[in-house]
Design a protein around this motif. Sequence first.
Motif, PDB file in Angstrom:
ATOM      1  N   GLU A 143     -42.685   5.855 -14.825  1.00 51.02           N
ATOM      2  CA  GLU A 143     -42.159   5.700 -16.186  1.00 51.02           C
ATOM      3  C   GLU A 143     -40.727   5.166 -16.165  1.00 51.02           C
ATOM      4  O   GLU A 143     -40.390   4.217 -16.885  1.00 51.02           O
ATOM      5  CB  GLU A 143     -42.211   7.035 -16.930  1.00 51.02           C
ATOM      6  CG  GLU A 143     -41.696   6.969 -18.342  1.00 51.02           C
ATOM      7  CD  GLU A 143     -42.495   6.051 -19.245  1.00 51.02           C
ATOM      8  OE1 GLU A 143     -41.897   5.472 -20.181  1.00 51.02           O
ATOM      9  OE2 GLU A 143     -43.704   5.893 -19.030  1.00 51.02           O
ATOM     10  N   HIS A 181     -43.418  -2.304 -19.190  1.00 49.98           N
ATOM     11  CA  HIS A 181     -44.297  -1.428 -19.973  1.00 49.98           C
ATOM     12  C   HIS A 181     -45.690  -2.023 -20.141  1.00 49.98           C
ATOM     13  O   HIS A 181     -46.679  -1.322 -20.056  1.00 49.98           O
ATOM     14  CB  HIS A 181     -43.699  -1.145 -21.346  1.00 49.98           C
ATOM     15  CG  HIS A 181     -42.293  -0.682 -21.296  1.00 49.98           C
ATOM     16  ND1 HIS A 181     -41.932   0.551 -20.833  1.00 49.98           N
ATOM     17  CD2 HIS A 181     -41.145  -1.308 -21.636  1.00 49.98           C
ATOM     18  CE1 HIS A 181     -40.623   0.681 -20.890  1.00 49.98           C
ATOM     19  NE2 HIS A 181     -40.119  -0.432 -21.368  1.00 49.98           N
ATOM     20  N   GLU A 182     -45.739  -3.340 -20.391  1.00 44.26           N
ATOM     21  CA  GLU A 182     -47.032  -3.972 -20.648  1.00 44.26           C
ATOM     22  C   GLU A 182     -47.950  -3.858 -19.445  1.00 44.26           C
ATOM     23  O   GLU A 182     -49.145  -3.627 -19.589  1.00 44.26           O
ATOM     24  CB  GLU A 182     -46.869  -5.439 -21.067  1.00 44.26           C
ATOM     25  CG  GLU A 182     -46.366  -6.388 -19.986  1.00 44.26           C
ATOM     26  CD  GLU A 182     -44.861  -6.343 -19.715  1.00 44.26           C
ATOM     27  OE1 GLU A 182     -44.430  -6.968 -18.738  1.00 44.26           O
ATOM     28  OE2 GLU A 182     -44.117  -5.687 -20.466  1.00 44.26           O
ATOM     29  N   LYS A 219     -49.202  -0.134 -19.133  1.00 47.08           N
ATOM     30  CA  LYS A 219     -50.224   0.177 -20.138  1.00 47.08           C
ATOM     31  C   LYS A 219     -51.553  -0.485 -19.797  1.00 47.08           C
ATOM     32  O   LYS A 219     -52.606   0.116 -19.937  1.00 47.08           O
ATOM     33  CB  LYS A 219     -49.751  -0.274 -21.523  1.00 47.08           C
ATOM     34  CG  LYS A 219     -48.653   0.586 -22.091  1.00 47.08           C
ATOM     35  CD  LYS A 219     -48.203   0.078 -23.442  1.00 47.08           C
ATOM     36  CE  LYS A 219     -47.017   0.884 -23.937  1.00 47.08           C
ATOM     37  NZ  LYS A 219     -46.518   0.371 -25.211  1.00 47.08           N
ATOM     38  N   GLU A 275     -53.253   1.408 -17.057  1.00 49.47           N
ATOM     39  CA  GLU A 275     -53.787   2.670 -17.583  1.00 49.47           C
ATOM     40  C   GLU A 275     -55.110   2.422 -18.310  1.00 49.47           C
ATOM     41  O   GLU A 275     -56.074   3.165 -18.134  1.00 49.47           O
ATOM     42  CB  GLU A 275     -52.768   3.306 -18.530  1.00 49.47           C
ATOM     43  CG  GLU A 275     -53.066   4.735 -18.877  1.00 49.47           C
ATOM     44  CD  GLU A 275     -52.865   5.687 -17.712  1.00 49.47           C
ATOM     45  OE1 GLU A 275     -53.599   6.697 -17.676  1.00 49.47           O
ATOM     46  OE2 GLU A 275     -52.006   5.442 -16.855  1.00 49.47           O
TER      47      GLU A 275
END
Length: 102
Positions: free
Chosen positions: A78, A87-88, A91, A94
Amino acid sequence: MRNSDGHMKGDKHHACEHKGRRHDHHGAQTFRRGRALDFLKRLMVRRDLLKQQLDAPEFQEIKLILQGELKALDLMIEEYSQHFELHEYAKLHELEREEGKS
């Protein structure tokens, strides 16, 4: 001493001039982002491995240790994602993992 464009004389960190045109240096930035993404991918592989070990019966004796390592790695991922603005990718990874479970 500053040039007419406001940069320090001899300053080549932000732009360079070729035949009267300015060119920004994006190659190094792209290279660093690629390396940052590669390292994030390695962290994600380690995270996936820890989750597999957490569910495996042969690792039940060290389950608390694995949970601690997983929490620490999640925090690192994180912070790393925020620092390098990845971040992209985090995500997307995930979502791919969640789809693989279905």
